[in-house]
Motif scaffolding. Sequence first.
Motif, PDB file in Angstrom:
ATOM      1  N   CYS A  21     108.115  -9.620 136.827  1.00 23.99           N
ATOM      2  CA  CYS A  21     107.222 -10.555 137.518  1.00 23.99           C
ATOM      3  C   CYS A  21     107.850 -10.832 138.878  1.00 23.99           C
ATOM      4  CB  CYS A  21     107.094 -11.820 136.692  1.00 23.99           C
ATOM      5  SG  CYS A  21     106.178 -13.096 137.506  1.00 23.99           S
ATOM      6  N   ALA A  22     107.293 -10.217 139.896  1.00 20.34           N
ATOM      7  CA  ALA A  22     107.948 -10.270 141.203  1.00 20.34           C
ATOM      8  C   ALA A  22     107.762 -11.628 141.852  1.00 20.34           C
ATOM      9  CB  ALA A  22     107.382  -9.174 142.102  1.00 20.34           C
ATOM     10  N   ASN A  23     106.559 -12.130 141.869  1.00 16.80           N
ATOM     11  CA  ASN A  23     106.253 -13.277 142.717  1.00 16.80           C
ATOM     12  C   ASN A  23     105.409 -14.256 141.933  1.00 16.80           C
ATOM     13  OD1 ASN A  23     105.910 -14.828 145.048  1.00 16.80           O
ATOM     14  ND2 ASN A  23     103.994 -13.812 145.515  1.00 16.80           N
ATOM     15  N   ARG A  74     108.401 -14.307 149.294  1.00 16.73           N
ATOM     16  CA  ARG A  74     109.087 -14.084 148.024  1.00 16.73           C
ATOM     17  C   ARG A  74     110.526 -13.724 148.370  1.00 16.73           C
ATOM     18  NH1 ARG A  74     112.483 -10.932 144.901  1.00 16.73           N
ATOM     19  NH2 ARG A  74     111.836 -10.942 142.757  1.00 16.73           N
ATOM     20  N   GLU A  76     114.204  -7.439 146.818  1.00 16.89           N
ATOM     21  CA  GLU A  76     112.809  -7.272 147.191  1.00 16.89           C
ATOM     22  C   GLU A  76     112.335  -8.479 147.998  1.00 16.89           C
ATOM     23  OE1 GLU A  76     110.029  -6.487 144.038  1.00 16.89           O
ATOM     24  OE2 GLU A  76     108.518  -7.673 145.076  1.00 16.89           O
ATOM     25  N   ILE A 110     116.082  -7.253 134.477  1.00 20.48           N
ATOM     26  CA  ILE A 110     114.672  -6.932 134.711  1.00 20.48           C
ATOM     27  C   ILE A 110     113.830  -8.161 134.432  1.00 20.48           C
ATOM     28  CG2 ILE A 110     112.751  -5.553 133.870  1.00 20.48           C
ATOM     29  CD1 ILE A 110     114.708  -3.321 133.329  1.00 20.48           C
ATOM     30  N   ASN A 111     114.069  -8.799 133.298  1.00 16.35           N
ATOM     31  CA  ASN A 111     113.246  -9.945 132.918  1.00 16.35           C
ATOM     32  C   ASN A 111     113.383 -11.093 133.899  1.00 16.35           C
ATOM     33  OD1 ASN A 111     112.840 -12.551 130.893  1.00 16.35           O
ATOM     34  ND2 ASN A 111     111.459 -10.844 130.553  1.00 16.35           N
ATOM     35  N   ARG A 141     105.799  -5.649 150.107  1.00 21.70           N
ATOM     36  CA  ARG A 141     107.226  -5.918 149.883  1.00 21.70           C
ATOM     37  C   ARG A 141     108.037  -4.772 150.467  1.00 21.70           C
ATOM     38  NH1 ARG A 141     108.167  -4.225 143.668  1.00 21.70           N
ATOM     39  NH2 ARG A 141     107.202  -2.206 143.781  1.00 21.70           N
ATOM     40  N   TYR A 174      99.601  -8.533 149.233  1.00 17.99           N
ATOM     41  CA  TYR A 174     101.024  -8.712 148.914  1.00 17.99           C
ATOM     42  C   TYR A 174     101.727  -7.411 149.246  1.00 17.99           C
ATOM     43  CZ  TYR A 174     105.341  -9.524 146.357  1.00 17.99           C
ATOM     44  OH  TYR A 174     106.664  -9.679 146.020  1.00 17.99           O
ATOM     45  N   HIS A 177     102.463 -11.962 140.530  1.00 20.29           N
ATOM     46  CA  HIS A 177     102.409 -10.539 140.879  1.00 20.29           C
ATOM     47  C   HIS A 177     103.313  -9.781 139.921  1.00 20.29           C
ATOM     48  CE1 HIS A 177     100.731 -12.154 144.566  1.00 20.29           C
ATOM     49  NE2 HIS A 177     100.265 -10.951 144.810  1.00 20.29           N
ATOM     50  N   ARG A 218     103.098 -16.947 151.956  1.00 19.73           N
ATOM     51  CA  ARG A 218     104.132 -17.125 150.942  1.00 19.73           C
ATOM     52  C   ARG A 218     105.222 -16.090 151.150  1.00 19.73           C
ATOM     53  NH1 ARG A 218     107.402 -18.940 146.803  1.00 19.73           N
ATOM     54  NH2 ARG A 218     107.811 -17.279 145.333  1.00 19.73           N
ATOM     55  N   GLY A 223     113.838 -10.792 137.040  1.00 16.73           N
ATOM     56  CA  GLY A 223     113.341 -10.435 138.359  1.00 16.73           C
ATOM     57  C   GLY A 223     114.434 -10.212 139.379  1.00 16.73           C
TER      58      GLY A 223
END
Lengths: 424, 212
Positions: free
Chosen positions: B59-61, A386, A367, A268-269, A360, A358, B106, A384, A271
Amino acid sequence: MSPPGPDERLLLDSLSTGDVAPEPAAVPSAPPLPPPPPPPAGPAYEVRPRARPLLPGEPDEWLEVSVGPHHPSTHGVFRMDVVLEGERVRRLKPVFGYLHRNHEKLGEQTSYLGSIPYTDRLDYFCSLTNNWAYVQTVEKLAGITVPERAEYIRILAAELTRILNHLCLIGFLTHDMGTMGTPLMYAFREREKVLDLFEALTGARMMCNYFRFGGCRCDLPPGWLDGVRRFVDELPRFLDEFEALLSTNEILLARTVGIGVLPPDLAINAGVTGPMLRASGVNYDVRKVDRYGLYDRFRFRVPLGEHGDTYDRYMVRLLEIRESREILLQVLRDLPGGPVLNPQVKQRGLRPKPGEAYARIEAPKGELGFYLISDGGPQPYRYRVRPPSFVNLTILEDLCLGHTLADAVVILGSVDIVMGEVDR
Amino acid sequence: MESLESICDRLRAALPGVDVQIVPNPAIPAQPSLVVARDQALAVARWLRDDPALRLDYCANVTGVDWPETVFQEKVRVRRVVDGTEREVEETVEHRRPGHLEAVYHLYSMRLGHGPLILRQRTGNRAEDARVTSLTPVWRSAEFQEREAYDLFGIVFTGHPDLRRILMWDEFQDFPMRKDYVEPDDYEYEPTPHDEVLTKARRHYPTGGTSA
């Protein structure tokens, strides 16, 4: 390095010469041999000094190896700077950027419509989900609605893409373990069927360029749904065979169980998203959380892993293929008629109002988000991407530490990266 | 998720003296964002991650945005005395927005399933004060993305554990995603002896000579 052995000359002296007759007495005036020099204290060979200073805690025998960029196990032009102690990985730094073409700058220099074909090239296995993520962001930014039939077609295309991606990934993963291509070719046989469907639908096998703002470019060709139905009907048979071949295979179990464990807190941390996150037992699927498109109308389960090791990452993907098939069956059952493109949307020369958005989606790799800033002009002010596989690479070192280099190859294979997306 | 205003209020109560502001977003999705002073960003980020009602653990982005210095004109109507009578006159006023770079984050919550909260940090100027606080100690997912923002925008993240170029090669000089970036004519240009000969020849034949 072996411990310094006894001096060879001493050994030779103690050996018998094999002569029967005693040797003639030596000339008495000859001085006795000097005592042999003491054995060297250090290793027998010279250790080459390193270019870089030693890291704290790094013994002198660690070896720095650069794996890649042109190594078949690195899935494209990707490099791992690995520091090895014997066979164990002690440090690992991913190095990439060989395929960098500044996709984001290109996106800022073309119109909103002109970026759709470029998004195909991000993750070139899953061009349709890339299209969807981008188109969805522009729709959010400009407040565009999508007809119902187009939403269904999008889900159809996205789930076919997910099946295709996961099948290929499992094929490549087993290829990394040394199966020499047999499961990979089985997976490619199924992929070929999906690619034929894509070709019939969009005109291209990989660079589909199919979604448009407010819908899809064209309606389904006649007879296409029958092809999808046939593929969906035949899929379980293939999956059962594939699983019977692989899931309990001794070698696959030996190479994947307990290898590269990713704890959920770190996942999780860091991402991590997509099947990799869910293999660690975190229930987070953007399809369920954001309910974008019409995903709230379909019933499907989110497979979760228990241990977060490579085997779980493999298994979660196999189960996701079956869940995608469930969604496909429901789409085929419910697909409504109607237009596939919102006729009020201006495709060319679209100028959204100033602001930012934004959005997703759950791409097969995780994601995939797009972040757009509009200044009211015909081109985005900021564009951008991601990318999921770029962010998933962050914890590659944590996964590989302590494992052998051969396992690092398998772990990298289970992360599921595509360099077109990592480097952009 | 609770409104950004109430988050701001709770943030000010929890961390006294913190400088946060809300940036409205005029676009249709209306995702407003939170601008935080760059030297307080780490404390704010920790609070956002650990607050039990928010728990923004994901923290996605992370990305950068370049805002060069711009001068924009606005027409305003003012009352002026013209030729002895007071009249309403249209005047043009110039506004100047100083150039700066922005780091945008984000944030989502995986445990509670809400988001996004958009966090922004702004640098002083674009040249020697392009510096913000790295949030990698709070969210590990920022590690590579902040490196990318440094690589392409030249935003220096203080406190980042490993701030190097990530996509461009190490010897590269400029920051390609900046708005005023000029591409080199030849990316692979290397000076050769031929160039020295050429400059020498130009010195001898300032008007061009036979070779021209």
